[in-house]
Design a protein around this motif. Structure first.
Motif, PDB file in Angstrom:
ATOM      1  N   GLU A 160      58.367 112.523  33.147  1.00 39.89           N
ATOM      2  CA  GLU A 160      59.828 112.368  33.131  1.00 39.89           C
ATOM      3  C   GLU A 160      60.417 112.808  34.461  1.00 39.89           C
ATOM      4  O   GLU A 160      61.302 112.148  35.014  1.00 39.89           O
ATOM      5  CB  GLU A 160      60.446 113.176  31.988  1.00 39.89           C
ATOM      6  N   ALA A 163      59.789 110.114  36.995  1.00 36.59           N
ATOM      7  CA  ALA A 163      60.698 108.977  36.816  1.00 36.59           C
ATOM      8  C   ALA A 163      62.094 109.335  37.325  1.00 36.59           C
ATOM      9  O   ALA A 163      62.765 108.515  37.976  1.00 36.59           O
ATOM     10  CB  ALA A 163      60.756 108.570  35.338  1.00 36.59           C
ATOM     11  N   ALA A 164      62.527 110.560  37.049  1.00 37.60           N
ATOM     12  CA  ALA A 164      63.857 111.005  37.495  1.00 37.60           C
ATOM     13  C   ALA A 164      63.914 111.065  39.022  1.00 37.60           C
ATOM     14  O   ALA A 164      64.922 110.695  39.633  1.00 37.60           O
ATOM     15  CB  ALA A 164      64.188 112.364  36.885  1.00 37.60           C
ATOM     16  N   ALA A 198      72.795 113.093  38.529  1.00 38.44           N
ATOM     17  CA  ALA A 198      71.796 112.358  37.747  1.00 38.44           C
ATOM     18  C   ALA A 198      70.604 113.257  37.421  1.00 38.44           C
ATOM     19  O   ALA A 198      70.116 113.279  36.294  1.00 38.44           O
ATOM     20  CB  ALA A 198      71.342 111.123  38.519  1.00 38.44           C
ATOM     21  N   LEU A 199      70.133 114.026  38.414  1.00 38.91           N
ATOM     22  CA  LEU A 199      68.981 114.898  38.185  1.00 38.91           C
ATOM     23  C   LEU A 199      69.330 116.025  37.209  1.00 38.91           C
ATOM     24  O   LEU A 199      68.485 116.479  36.442  1.00 38.91           O
ATOM     25  CB  LEU A 199      68.484 115.488  39.506  1.00 38.91           C
ATOM     26  N   GLU A 200      70.580 116.478  37.252  1.00 40.04           N
ATOM     27  CA  GLU A 200      70.952 117.595  36.390  1.00 40.04           C
ATOM     28  C   GLU A 200      71.273 117.166  34.968  1.00 40.04           C
ATOM     29  O   GLU A 200      71.045 117.918  34.024  1.00 40.04           O
ATOM     30  CB  GLU A 200      72.131 118.348  37.004  1.00 40.04           C
ATOM     31  N   HIS A 201      71.823 115.967  34.803  1.00 39.19           N
ATOM     32  CA  HIS A 201      72.283 115.564  33.473  1.00 39.19           C
ATOM     33  C   HIS A 201      71.401 114.526  32.802  1.00 39.19           C
ATOM     34  O   HIS A 201      71.651 114.177  31.653  1.00 39.19           O
ATOM     35  CB  HIS A 201      73.725 115.053  33.556  1.00 39.19           C
ATOM     36  N   GLY A 202      70.414 114.019  33.508  1.00 45.62           N
ATOM     37  CA  GLY A 202      69.532 113.029  32.907  1.00 45.62           C
ATOM     38  C   GLY A 202      68.776 113.628  31.733  1.00 45.62           C
ATOM     39  O   GLY A 202      68.338 114.768  31.790  1.00 45.62           O
ATOM     40  N   THR A 203      68.670 112.850  30.655  1.00 45.20           N
ATOM     41  CA  THR A 203      67.937 113.329  29.493  1.00 45.20           C
ATOM     42  C   THR A 203      67.306 112.150  28.766  1.00 45.20           C
ATOM     43  O   THR A 203      67.868 111.047  28.778  1.00 45.20           O
ATOM     44  CB  THR A 203      68.854 114.108  28.526  1.00 45.20           C
ATOM     45  N   THR A 204      66.179 112.399  28.136  1.00 40.48           N
ATOM     46  CA  THR A 204      65.527 111.320  27.389  1.00 40.48           C
ATOM     47  C   THR A 204      66.099 111.212  25.971  1.00 40.48           C
ATOM     48  O   THR A 204      65.671 110.365  25.205  1.00 40.48           O
ATOM     49  CB  THR A 204      64.005 111.538  27.306  1.00 40.48           C
ATOM     50  N   ALA A 205      67.054 112.091  25.642  1.00 36.51           N
ATOM     51  CA  ALA A 205      67.701 111.988  24.328  1.00 36.51           C
ATOM     52  C   ALA A 205      68.577 110.733  24.295  1.00 36.51           C
ATOM     53  O   ALA A 205      69.094 110.327  25.328  1.00 36.51           O
ATOM     54  CB  ALA A 205      68.550 113.225  24.065  1.00 36.51           C
ATOM     55  N   PRO A 206      68.726 110.122  23.123  1.00 35.36           N
ATOM     56  CA  PRO A 206      69.535 108.897  23.033  1.00 35.36           C
ATOM     57  C   PRO A 206      70.944 109.086  23.584  1.00 35.36           C
ATOM     58  O   PRO A 206      71.504 110.185  23.528  1.00 35.36           O
ATOM     59  CB  PRO A 206      69.567 108.614  21.533  1.00 35.36           C
ATOM     60  N   LEU A 207      71.504 107.989  24.038  1.00 36.54           N
ATOM     61  CA  LEU A 207      72.772 108.001  24.775  1.00 36.54           C
ATOM     62  C   LEU A 207      73.938 108.564  23.970  1.00 36.54           C
ATOM     63  O   LEU A 207      74.822 109.194  24.544  1.00 36.54           O
ATOM     64  CB  LEU A 207      73.097 106.576  25.236  1.00 36.54           C
ATOM     65  N   SER A 210      74.778 112.228  24.821  1.00 36.01           N
ATOM     66  CA  SER A 210      75.307 112.453  26.166  1.00 36.01           C
ATOM     67  C   SER A 210      76.658 111.768  26.297  1.00 36.01           C
ATOM     68  O   SER A 210      77.514 112.207  27.044  1.00 36.01           O
ATOM     69  CB  SER A 210      74.329 111.941  27.216  1.00 36.01           C
TER      70      SER A 210
ATOM     71  N   PHE B 175      57.530 101.657  40.738  1.00 36.67           N
ATOM     72  CA  PHE B 175      56.352 102.452  40.396  1.00 36.67           C
ATOM     73  C   PHE B 175      56.029 102.258  38.930  1.00 36.67           C
ATOM     74  O   PHE B 175      56.884 101.875  38.143  1.00 36.67           O
ATOM     75  CB  PHE B 175      56.614 103.935  40.688  1.00 36.67           C
ATOM     76  N   HIS B 186      66.619 105.873  28.007  1.00 36.32           N
ATOM     77  CA  HIS B 186      67.612 106.939  27.791  1.00 36.32           C
ATOM     78  C   HIS B 186      67.796 107.770  29.050  1.00 36.32           C
ATOM     79  O   HIS B 186      68.912 108.124  29.424  1.00 36.32           O
ATOM     80  CB  HIS B 186      67.169 107.849  26.643  1.00 36.32           C
ATOM     81  N   SER B 190      71.335 107.935  31.046  1.00 33.30           N
ATOM     82  CA  SER B 190      72.086 109.185  31.153  1.00 33.30           C
ATOM     83  C   SER B 190      72.235 109.587  32.614  1.00 33.30           C
ATOM     84  O   SER B 190      73.267 110.121  33.022  1.00 33.30           O
ATOM     85  CB  SER B 190      71.416 110.294  30.338  1.00 33.30           C
ATOM     86  N   MET B 191      71.205 109.322  33.414  1.00 28.37           N
ATOM     87  CA  MET B 191      71.307 109.607  34.853  1.00 28.37           C
ATOM     88  C   MET B 191      72.390 108.732  35.488  1.00 28.37           C
ATOM     89  O   MET B 191      73.211 109.199  36.286  1.00 28.37           O
ATOM     90  CB  MET B 191      69.968 109.355  35.563  1.00 28.37           C
TER      91      MET B 191
END
Lengths: 221, 214
Positions: A160, A163-164, A198-207, A210, B175, B186, B190-191
């Motif tokens: 993750e 990817a971020a 983006a780096l601070e608030h990105g999350t894999t939780a559903p939208l 957020s 990549f 997600h 969110s990003m």
């Protein structure tokens, strides 16, 4: 802090070998010319003129314009990795390290936006050996980022975080795709604040989650 | 919004027959799943039980088929965006849906996006102009949506911001991510939304973004 990645702090190895000095000089000049006028419109003679070398003398160092381009890319990746390591080692904490990395990359990406565009267009056409070396160098650079991002975001898994990082680098390198016409400071601040948010608030939780949170942030803004 | 209603121009013709549409759909599918470079014209034919010559009646080359795929992909994306704008009015909901639409596009088309990046320069000029134009109309609509939720940004700033967001969402094209599609989507959405909300050309915003989690 090497804020201008184009100016090398000091020669590191082989300082006494004129040939390698010349080589470095050629790479720097080529990078500058490619960046300001575009790879395709710069000729080998232009580069030779800029350093006071004739075509044949230049060809002793680089057999082709393409070889120079590969050297420019090698140098860019090397420079990024060095700059990032330097700012990270000086940063008091991982937050500051992240901010410094974002700044270094934003500045360099804006300065080298033309070269990054050529990178994307030409990478596929380069000889396989160059391509895989460049990719390897870039992967190492990305790992420097992943390391710091993971310190800031321990909730991210390794993949993750990677990817971020790619997403954040995409934001910072977007001037290579698009010329905004904005002043350098404005575009730099814009892209930095975007990448950091983006780096601070990105999350894999559903939208949905957020979305609510950000709606609250928006209404309070 | 008139995305693809400009009528035929020079270069590639618009889809005129059901067979043509079938061919484009089959090519889009194969290009996405196996990559443009490893798909042959014969593969596309075989998927439809056709012979090579039958295909060449519609498309003189694999490149012409690629252009038709690009046309179709952009056209569909424009239709989706117009539908979204017709269905929704709340600026935040529109923004989120637009980013989702744009993100899904970037992920589902990531293989074709790479081909776009590599091949676009080499396409016939008429095709390039038409595709660029359609792309620009779509992007302009997206920038308008961004500006409605960020009225503090100037137009050039909103455009630069949206291009940054596009690069963010398209980053998986560069990549092979180990993150499975759903969580990756997600993460990217969110990003992207955080970047749209917090992006600012003012210096203070940079330290502001930093202080949020300090």
């Amino acid at each position: 802090v090497p804020k201008q990645p184009n100016t090398r702090p000091e020669p590191r190895v082989r300082t006494r070998r004129r040939s390698s000095d010349r080589r470095q000089e050629l790479i720097d000049v080529a990078a500058r010319l490619f960046a300001s006028r575009g790879f395709y419109s710069v000729t080998v003679d232009d580069i030779g003129d800029a350093v006071g070398l004739t075509g044949p003398a230049l060809y002793r160092h680089f057999p082709s314009k393409e070889a120079l381009l590969v050297a420019v890319f090698d140098r860019l990746t090397e420079m990024w990795t060095e700059s990032i390591r330097a700012v990270v080692s000086e940063a008091p904490d991982s937050r500051s390290a992240l901010l410094a990395m974002v700044r270094v990359h934003a500045e360099s990406a804006i300065e080298h936006s033309e070269n990054l565009k050529v990178w994307r267009q030409e990478l596929h056409h380069l000889p396989e050996a160059d391509r895989s070396r460049l990719r390897r160098g870039h992967r190492l650079y990305v790992e420097e980022w992943v390391h710091v991002v993971q310190e800031c975001r321990p909730d991210f898994t390794d993949t993750e975080a990677r990817a971020a990082v790619h997403a954040a680098l995409g934001v910072l390198q977007s001037p290579s795709d698009f010329h905004s016409g904005l002043p350098v400071e404005a575009i730099k601040n814009l892209l930095m604040s975007m990448a950091l948010a983006a780096l601070e608030h990105g999350t894999t939780a559903p939208l949905a989650d957020s979305g609510n949170e950000s709606a609250a942030v928006r209404s309070s803004a | 919004v008139t995305l693809m209603n400009d009528g035929p121009r020079t270069g590639t013709r618009r889809p005129t027959s059901a067979r043509r549409k079938e061919l484009v759909a089959a090519a889009a599918e194969l290009f996405s799943s196996r990559g443009y470079y490893s798909v042959t014209v014969n593969d596309v034919c075989r998927a439809l039980g056709l012979t090579g010559p039958a295909l060449y009646r519609h498309f003189p080359s694999k490149e012409a088929l690629l252009v038709a795929v690009f046309d179709q992909v952009i056209e569909r994306q424009g239709e989706r965006l117009r539908k979204l704008l017709a269905d929704r009015s709340d600026p935040i909901a529109v923004l989120e849906d637009m980013v989702r639409l744009h993100g899904e596009f970037a992920i589902s088309q990531r293989v074709n996006l790479n081909v776009w990046r590599r091949e676009f320069q080499n396409l016939p000029e008429a095709d390039r102009l038409r595709l660029r134009r359609a792309q620009r109309l779509y992007l302009d609509d997206c920038v308008d949506i961004v500006q409605k939720s960020r009225p503090d940004l100037g137009h050039a700033e909103a455009r630069a911001l949206f291009h940054g967001v596009t690069a963010l969402l398209q980053s998986p094209a560069d990549f092979a991510s180990g993150v499975t599609p759903e969580p990756l989507m997600h993460l990217l959405l969110s990003m992207a939304l955080a970047a749209i909300r917090k992006g600012s050309p003012a210096r203070a915003a940079v330290s502001g973004a930093r202080s949020v989690t300090d």
